[in-house]
Design a protein around this motif. Structure first.
Motif, PDB file in Angstrom:
ATOM      1  N   VAL A   1       3.530  -6.373   1.259  1.00 17.60           N
ATOM      2  CA  VAL A   1       2.329  -6.437   0.419  1.00 17.60           C
ATOM      3  C   VAL A   1       1.128  -6.815   1.278  1.00 17.60           C
ATOM      4  O   VAL A   1       1.197  -7.761   2.071  1.00 17.60           O
ATOM      5  CB  VAL A   1       2.506  -7.478  -0.713  1.00 17.60           C
ATOM      6  CG1 VAL A   1       1.259  -7.515  -1.605  1.00 17.60           C
ATOM      7  CG2 VAL A   1       3.748  -7.163  -1.544  1.00 17.60           C
ATOM      8  N   THR A   2       0.038  -6.052   1.103  1.00 15.08           N
ATOM      9  CA  THR A   2      -1.211  -6.374   1.801  1.00 15.08           C
ATOM     10  C   THR A   2      -2.096  -7.200   0.876  1.00 15.08           C
ATOM     11  O   THR A   2      -2.364  -6.795  -0.260  1.00 15.08           O
ATOM     12  CB  THR A   2      -1.960  -5.080   2.183  1.00 15.08           C
ATOM     13  OG1 THR A   2      -1.124  -4.331   3.072  1.00 15.08           O
ATOM     14  CG2 THR A   2      -3.273  -5.386   2.889  1.00 15.08           C
ATOM     15  N   PHE A   3      -2.539  -8.360   1.383  1.00 16.86           N
ATOM     16  CA  PHE A   3      -3.472  -9.209   0.643  1.00 16.86           C
ATOM     17  C   PHE A   3      -4.819  -9.196   1.358  1.00 16.86           C
ATOM     18  O   PHE A   3      -4.873  -9.233   2.593  1.00 16.86           O
ATOM     19  CB  PHE A   3      -2.950 -10.650   0.576  1.00 16.86           C
ATOM     20  CG  PHE A   3      -1.674 -10.772  -0.211  1.00 16.86           C
ATOM     21  CD1 PHE A   3      -1.701 -10.847  -1.594  1.00 16.86           C
ATOM     22  CD2 PHE A   3      -0.445 -10.784   0.436  1.00 16.86           C
ATOM     23  CE1 PHE A   3      -0.513 -10.943  -2.324  1.00 16.86           C
ATOM     24  CE2 PHE A   3       0.743 -10.877  -0.284  1.00 16.86           C
ATOM     25  CZ  PHE A   3       0.702 -10.960  -1.669  1.00 16.86           C
ATOM     26  N   ARG A   4      -5.876  -9.170   0.575  1.00 14.42           N
ATOM     27  CA  ARG A   4      -7.211  -9.278   1.171  1.00 14.42           C
ATOM     28  C   ARG A   4      -7.409 -10.700   1.671  1.00 14.42           C
ATOM     29  O   ARG A   4      -6.921 -11.651   1.057  1.00 14.42           O
ATOM     30  CB  ARG A   4      -8.278  -8.949   0.128  1.00 14.42           C
ATOM     31  CG  ARG A   4      -8.241  -7.504  -0.305  1.00 14.42           C
ATOM     32  CD  ARG A   4      -9.418  -7.184  -1.226  1.00 14.42           C
ATOM     33  NE  ARG A   4      -9.340  -5.796  -1.651  1.00 14.42           N
ATOM     34  CZ  ARG A   4      -9.744  -4.769  -0.908  1.00 14.42           C
ATOM     35  NH1 ARG A   4     -10.272  -4.960   0.290  1.00 14.42           N
ATOM     36  NH2 ARG A   4      -9.629  -3.538  -1.359  1.00 14.42           N
ATOM     37  N   GLU A   5      -8.140 -10.840   2.759  1.00 13.92           N
ATOM     38  CA  GLU A   5      -8.386 -12.182   3.293  1.00 13.92           C
ATOM     39  C   GLU A   5      -9.303 -12.956   2.349  1.00 13.92           C
ATOM     40  O   GLU A   5     -10.234 -12.390   1.771  1.00 13.92           O
ATOM     41  CB  GLU A   5      -9.025 -12.077   4.681  1.00 13.92           C
ATOM     42  CG  GLU A   5      -8.046 -11.592   5.730  1.00 13.92           C
ATOM     43  CD  GLU A   5      -8.526 -11.843   7.161  1.00 13.92           C
ATOM     44  OE1 GLU A   5      -9.746 -11.922   7.390  1.00 13.92           O
ATOM     45  OE2 GLU A   5      -7.640 -11.958   8.034  1.00 13.92           O
ATOM     46  N   PRO A   6      -9.060 -14.272   2.212  1.00 13.58           N
ATOM     47  CA  PRO A   6      -9.920 -15.079   1.339  1.00 13.58           C
ATOM     48  C   PRO A   6     -11.363 -15.144   1.850  1.00 13.58           C
ATOM     49  O   PRO A   6     -11.603 -15.041   3.053  1.00 13.58           O
ATOM     50  CB  PRO A   6      -9.293 -16.479   1.410  1.00 13.58           C
ATOM     51  CG  PRO A   6      -7.948 -16.311   1.995  1.00 13.58           C
ATOM     52  CD  PRO A   6      -7.962 -15.059   2.801  1.00 13.58           C
TER      53      PRO A   6
ATOM     54  N   PRO B   1     -10.667 -13.098  -2.436  1.00 11.62           N
ATOM     55  CA  PRO B   1     -11.456 -12.406  -1.413  1.00 11.62           C
ATOM     56  C   PRO B   1     -12.925 -12.311  -1.838  1.00 11.62           C
ATOM     57  O   PRO B   1     -13.254 -12.618  -2.988  1.00 11.62           O
ATOM     58  CB  PRO B   1     -10.830 -11.014  -1.367  1.00 11.62           C
ATOM     59  CG  PRO B   1     -10.302 -10.797  -2.745  1.00 11.62           C
ATOM     60  CD  PRO B   1      -9.897 -12.159  -3.274  1.00 11.62           C
ATOM     61  N   PRO B   2     -13.791 -11.854  -0.931  1.00 18.29           N
ATOM     62  CA  PRO B   2     -15.189 -11.671  -1.322  1.00 18.29           C
ATOM     63  C   PRO B   2     -15.282 -10.664  -2.477  1.00 18.29           C
ATOM     64  O   PRO B   2     -14.475  -9.734  -2.536  1.00 18.29           O
ATOM     65  CB  PRO B   2     -15.842 -11.058  -0.068  1.00 18.29           C
ATOM     66  CG  PRO B   2     -14.849 -11.185   1.037  1.00 18.29           C
ATOM     67  CD  PRO B   2     -13.507 -11.403   0.431  1.00 18.29           C
ATOM     68  N   ALA B   3     -16.251 -10.879  -3.359  1.00 21.67           N
ATOM     69  CA  ALA B   3     -16.443  -9.917  -4.459  1.00 21.67           C
ATOM     70  C   ALA B   3     -16.807  -8.573  -3.852  1.00 21.67           C
ATOM     71  O   ALA B   3     -17.515  -8.513  -2.848  1.00 21.67           O
ATOM     72  CB  ALA B   3     -17.563 -10.423  -5.370  1.00 21.67           C
ATOM     73  N   GLN B   4     -16.274  -7.483  -4.479  1.00 26.07           N
ATOM     74  CA  GLN B   4     -16.538  -6.154  -3.891  1.00 26.07           C
ATOM     75  C   GLN B   4     -17.745  -5.498  -4.509  1.00 26.07           C
ATOM     76  O   GLN B   4     -17.962  -5.619  -5.678  1.00 26.07           O
ATOM     77  CB  GLN B   4     -15.319  -5.268  -4.130  1.00 26.07           C
ATOM     78  CG  GLN B   4     -14.172  -5.738  -3.265  1.00 26.07           C
ATOM     79  CD  GLN B   4     -12.987  -4.782  -3.376  1.00 26.07           C
ATOM     80  OE1 GLN B   4     -13.088  -3.615  -3.043  1.00 26.07           O
ATOM     81  NE2 GLN B   4     -11.865  -5.308  -3.838  1.00 26.07           N
TER      82      GLN B   4
ATOM     83  N   GLU C   1      -5.767 -11.552  -3.810  1.00 30.04           N
ATOM     84  CA  GLU C   1      -5.744 -10.221  -4.422  1.00 30.04           C
ATOM     85  C   GLU C   1      -5.002  -9.254  -3.524  1.00 30.04           C
ATOM     86  O   GLU C   1      -5.170  -9.274  -2.298  1.00 30.04           O
ATOM     87  CB  GLU C   1      -7.172  -9.703  -4.641  1.00 30.04           C
ATOM     88  CG  GLU C   1      -7.827 -10.323  -5.864  1.00 30.04           C
ATOM     89  CD  GLU C   1      -9.222  -9.785  -6.115  1.00 30.04           C
ATOM     90  OE1 GLU C   1      -9.584  -8.705  -5.592  1.00 30.04           O
ATOM     91  OE2 GLU C   1      -9.960 -10.472  -6.851  1.00 30.04           O
ATOM     92  N   THR C   2      -4.210  -8.389  -4.148  1.00 34.03           N
ATOM     93  CA  THR C   2      -3.510  -7.358  -3.384  1.00 34.03           C
ATOM     94  C   THR C   2      -4.469  -6.195  -3.129  1.00 34.03           C
ATOM     95  O   THR C   2      -5.377  -5.946  -3.912  1.00 34.03           O
ATOM     96  CB  THR C   2      -2.285  -6.825  -4.158  1.00 34.03           C
ATOM     97  OG1 THR C   2      -2.733  -6.281  -5.401  1.00 34.03           O
ATOM     98  CG2 THR C   2      -1.274  -7.921  -4.425  1.00 34.03           C
TER      99      THR C   2
END
Ligand SMILES: Cc1ncc(COP(=O)(O)O)c(C=O)c1O
Length: 377
Positions: A303-308, A374-377, A290-291
């Motif tokens: 582009v910044t991606f969230r860590e998995p 990434p982790p659910a927010q 996810e961006t």
């Protein structure tokens, strides 16, 4: 591009970047700083840089030895009047760094920090300028490379013009790829460097400044080398740099500018980077990543991606395995969320990006990571 060596990866970073063979090859000779051909080279590059932002006769380009930060520092030291107050609109690390430079210069400033995933709000800017008449100038980062967000330069410029305040723009990561018309936006100064969207090699920072603003800057900078007025007077006097010029870096920038023009100038570069960005974002999303940013505010730069969330994910291992496959990515720089960044700029096209996305897929499999989600927010 042909990479010079199979140990050299593609640099999918904010810089130093992958450069073309023609740009690198332009450095394979020596120049004397006083030679007529080198003086002509300096003049040509300065003129081309001014032309890229539609500068005309009202603006000049001051080249400086050093990275982009040197240009930012020289501009702030020279262009903030002694009684001036600067409003720094910051939504990332480069905005904060700009404020830190002003602090060290001992000039009055106000740091206005907003969240890293939201563009600077021009309406709120107008409110702040109306409320505080001591703010004579505004500084903003065009693309905040910390996240990759695009700040609304035209709206910001309009608000500054409406309130009669000067605008200083750090266009480090957009210059040459996103259109900027300095006179139309009434910009006082733009700061950028040789090695980002222009695809030169690192080593030159530059400021494109309004001559009327520069004319008032004599003696303002307390630094000898980072003095825009003196640098300007030096170029005007004899076309030469005040101190030893990075001759090969300038020759590479000249070659890079020729390629930039041949490939459709700012518009052409913008189209290639947008295609790179699109290929990157869609490919990574297919792998579950996810961006950080909404597409609407994402600049086609980095582009910044969230860590998995997968427990097998580890940035150092992920980075190392990608590097082995020929792709150098970049760590995240956000204060708000664990992330990494992949750049879209440099002498690369969507095919290189497709190769990088394929490498990411292979690295996920190698590290036993089932998804990039990434982790659910
Ligand atoms: C927006 C912005 N400003 C300033 C800089 C600093 O440039 P340099 O590292 O060349 O000094 C960068 C570098 O990435 C940047 O992206």
């Amino acid at each position: 591009v042909t990479l010079p060596d199979d140990r050299v990866p593609y640099f999918l970073t904010p810089g130093p970047l992958t450069t073309s063979d023609a740009t690198r090859n332009a450095m394979m000779r020596d120049w004397g700083s006083r030679d007529a051909d080198f003086i002509a080279l300096t003049a040509r590059v300065r003129d081309r840089l001014v032309a890229l932002v539609g500068g005309g006769d009202d603006y000049v380009c001051l080249l400086l030895q050093g990275s982009g930060t040197f240009a930012v520092e020289a501009a702030l030291a020279s262009l903030i009047p002694p009684d001036g107050g600067l409003l720094v609109a910051a939504n990332g690390a480069y905005g904060r760094r700009l404020a830190e430079i002003v602090r060290r210069l001992g000039r009055a400033y106000t740091l206005w920090e907003t969240p890293e995933d939201r563009p600077v709000d021009a309406v709120e800017l107008g409110r702040r300028l109306a409320a505080d008449t001591s703010l004579g100038q505004v500084a903003v980062i065009h693309c905040e490379t910390t996240s990759g967000i695009l700040n609304p330069l035209a709206e910001i410029a309009e608000v500054c013009a409406e309130h009669g305040r000067g605008l200083l723009v750090d266009a480090m990561s957009t210059f040459g790829a996103l259109p900027i018309n300095a006179p139309a936006l009434s910009i006082e100064a733009l700061m950028a460097s040789s090695n980002k969207c222009l695809e030169g090699v690192p080593g030159i920072g530059f400021v494109i400044a309004r001559t009327s603003a520069l004319g008032k800057a004599e003696g303002r900078s307390s630094s000898l080398s980072l003095d825009l007025h003196a640098q300007w007077q030096g170029f005007e006097a004899n076309g030469q740099w005040r101190f030893t010029p990075p001759v090969q870096v300038l020759a590479a920038l000249d070659a890079a500018l020729r390629q930039h023009a041949a490939a459709g100038s700012v518009a052409g570069r913008g189209v290639r980077y947008a295609a790179n960005c699109q290929a990157l974002v869609s490919g990574m999303r297919e792998l579950g990543f996810e961006t950080l940013l909404d597409d609407a505010v994402q600049a086609p730069i980095i582009v910044t991606f969230r860590e998995p969330a997968d427990p097998n994910y580890d940035f150092a291992k992920f980075y190392g395995a990608l590097h082995e496959r020929g792709y150098a990515i970049y760590p995240g720089k956000l204060t708000s969320a664990p992330s990494f960044r992949i750049g879209c700029i440099g002498a690369i096209d969507a095919e290189v990006i497709a190769g990088a996305v394929e490498a990411v897929a292979n690295v996920l499999a190698e590290l036993g990571i089932t998804s990039g989600a990434p982790p659910a927010q």
